[in-house]
Design a protein around this motif. Sequence first.
Motif, short mmCIF file in Angstrom:
data_model
loop_
_atom_site.label_atom_id
_atom_site.label_comp_id
_atom_site.label_asym_id
_atom_site.label_seq_id
_atom_site.Cartn_x
_atom_site.Cartn_y
_atom_site.Cartn_z
N VAL A 1 1.19 17.50 44.89
CA VAL A 1 0.66 18.70 45.54
C VAL A 1 1.84 19.49 46.09
N ARG A 2 1.93 20.76 45.68
CA ARG A 2 3.01 21.63 46.11
C ARG A 2 2.47 22.79 46.93
N ASP A 3 3.36 23.36 47.73
CA ASP A 3 3.05 24.59 48.47
C ASP A 3 3.45 25.76 47.58
N GLY A 4 2.61 26.04 46.58
CA GLY A 4 2.93 27.06 45.59
C GLY A 4 3.67 26.45 44.42
N LEU A 5 3.68 27.18 43.28
CA LEU A 5 4.32 26.64 42.08
C LEU A 5 5.81 26.40 42.28
N ARG A 6 6.46 27.26 43.07
CA ARG A 6 7.90 27.12 43.31
C ARG A 6 8.19 26.45 44.65
N GLY A 7 7.14 26.09 45.40
CA GLY A 7 7.34 25.58 46.75
C GLY A 7 7.66 24.11 46.81
N ALA A 8 7.83 23.65 48.05
CA ALA A 8 8.18 22.27 48.31
C ALA A 8 7.00 21.36 48.03
N VAL A 9 7.29 20.11 47.72
CA VAL A 9 6.26 19.11 47.51
C VAL A 9 5.64 18.74 48.85
N VAL A 10 4.32 18.87 48.96
CA VAL A 10 3.59 18.53 50.18
C VAL A 10 3.27 17.04 50.20
N ARG A 11 2.82 16.52 49.08
CA ARG A 11 2.43 15.12 49.01
C ARG A 11 2.37 14.68 47.55
N THR A 12 2.65 13.41 47.32
CA THR A 12 2.45 12.82 46.01
C THR A 12 1.53 11.61 46.16
N ARG A 13 0.88 11.28 45.08
CA ARG A 13 -0.04 10.14 45.11
C ARG A 13 -0.06 9.48 43.74
N ARG A 14 0.04 8.15 43.74
CA ARG A 14 0.03 7.40 42.49
C ARG A 14 -1.32 6.71 42.30
N GLY A 15 -1.62 6.40 41.05
CA GLY A 15 -2.82 5.64 40.75
C GLY A 15 -4.12 6.42 40.85
N ALA A 16 -4.06 7.74 40.68
CA ALA A 16 -5.26 8.57 40.81
C ALA A 16 -5.22 9.72 39.82
N PHE A 17 -6.40 10.21 39.44
CA PHE A 17 -6.54 11.37 38.57
C PHE A 17 -7.07 12.54 39.40
N VAL A 18 -6.52 13.72 39.17
CA VAL A 18 -6.98 14.91 39.89
C VAL A 18 -8.26 15.43 39.25
N ALA B 1 -12.37 11.96 48.48
CA ALA B 1 -12.05 13.31 48.93
C ALA B 1 -10.79 13.21 49.78
N TRP B 2 -9.69 13.75 49.28
CA TRP B 2 -8.36 13.55 49.86
C TRP B 2 -7.81 14.88 50.38
N ASP B 3 -7.39 14.90 51.66
CA ASP B 3 -6.74 16.06 52.26
C ASP B 3 -5.25 15.79 52.28
N PRO B 4 -4.47 16.38 51.36
CA PRO B 4 -3.04 16.05 51.27
C PRO B 4 -2.23 16.52 52.47
N ARG B 5 -2.67 17.57 53.16
CA ARG B 5 -1.92 18.05 54.33
C ARG B 5 -2.14 17.14 55.53
N ALA B 6 -3.41 16.80 55.79
CA ALA B 6 -3.74 15.97 56.94
C ALA B 6 -3.54 14.49 56.67
N ARG B 7 -3.31 14.12 55.42
CA ARG B 7 -3.14 12.72 55.02
C ARG B 7 -4.38 11.89 55.36
N THR B 8 -5.54 12.50 55.20
CA THR B 8 -6.79 11.78 55.44
C THR B 8 -7.60 11.77 54.15
N SER B 9 -8.53 10.83 54.05
CA SER B 9 -9.38 10.74 52.86
C SER B 9 -10.73 10.16 53.24
N ARG B 10 -11.73 10.44 52.39
CA ARG B 10 -13.07 9.88 52.54
C ARG B 10 -13.46 9.22 51.23
N ASP B 11 -13.92 8.00 51.33
CA ASP B 11 -14.36 7.27 50.15
C ASP B 11 -15.76 7.75 49.76
N LEU B 12 -15.91 8.26 48.55
CA LEU B 12 -17.20 8.74 48.07
C LEU B 12 -17.89 7.74 47.14
#
Length: 262
Positions: A201-218, A238-249
Motif C-alpha cells: 500500500v502506497r501513498d500515491g503511485l509515486r509516494g512512500a510505502v505505507v504498509r506491506t503485507r504477506r500471505g494475502a490477496f487484495v 477487513a484491513w486498515d493499513p494506516r491504523a494497522r487494525t483489522s477485522r476478521d470476516l
Amino acid sequence: MLAVAALSIATAVAAQAADAGPWYVACGPRPGATDLHALHADGRLERLTNGAQLNGIAARVGQAVVATLGTNGQTRIVRVVPQPSRLLASHAAGSPRLSMDGRRVAWTALSERRGRFVQDVWVKRLDRPEAARRVARIAGVLVATDFDARGVLHVAVRRPGATAVLAVSPKGPTVRLPRIDALRFGPAGLVATAQGRQITVRDGLRGAVVRTRRGAFVQGWDAAGTLLVSDTAGRLEAWDPRARTSRDLGRLACGQPYGGER
C-alpha cells in the motif's frame, strides 16, 4: 432469481458501521463458477445472481457491476445493483471498474487488429445517457484498470521486468512500478498493488510505502480506507493499513472469494 443464504461468521462483522452498506463479493468453487453476494453487517450472505459465471466485479456507492458469461458465449457487463439489471456492454467484455463517485464504469474488450488481438479500454457514463467510448488500445499484457480518487482512469501494462501504469482518461504521465498483478486505488490517495501473495500500500503511485503485507490477496477498498483481503483458505479480513487494525470476516459459505468491494 434472488436467493439468501445464512452465514455464521465472527462477531466482529456485526461491528461494521450500519450505514457502510454491505461488502459485495464474488465467490464460488473456482474462477468462472462464481456468483455475486452481499455480505451484510449482521453476517447474512445474500446471493444476488444465480449461475452468473462471473469473471470480474466492481462496487461503489451502492452500485455493483459484474462481468458475466452470456448465453451466446460472450462476456457482458451488467449492472445488478441497484435493480433491475442493466446491460452495459456485450462483446467479449470484462474487468469492470467503477469510478469512486459511481458515475462512470470502465471495462476491457478483446478486438483484432491486423491479425493480432489487442485489448480496448472503454468508459461509459452511468449518470446520464451517453454512448460508451474507447479511451485506449493496449497491445501488451493488460494487468489491471482502475480509477483513482480524482477520477483518472489508469491501466497497468506489463513490461519486461516491470509494470507501466498509464493514465488514459484523461491522459497523463506514466509511472513505472516493480512487476505487479493487481492495482486498486483507494480513498485519500492510497493505492494497493500486489505481486502474488504480497500486498503493498502506497501513498500515491509515486509516494512512500505505507504498509506491506504477506500471505494475502487484495480484493478491494471501501470509502473509509479499509482494504478487503483474503488468504489462501478463502478467509476474508477487513484491513486498515494506516491504523494497522483489522477485522476478521470469516470464511464464506459460498466458496473462494474472487473480488470484493463496497
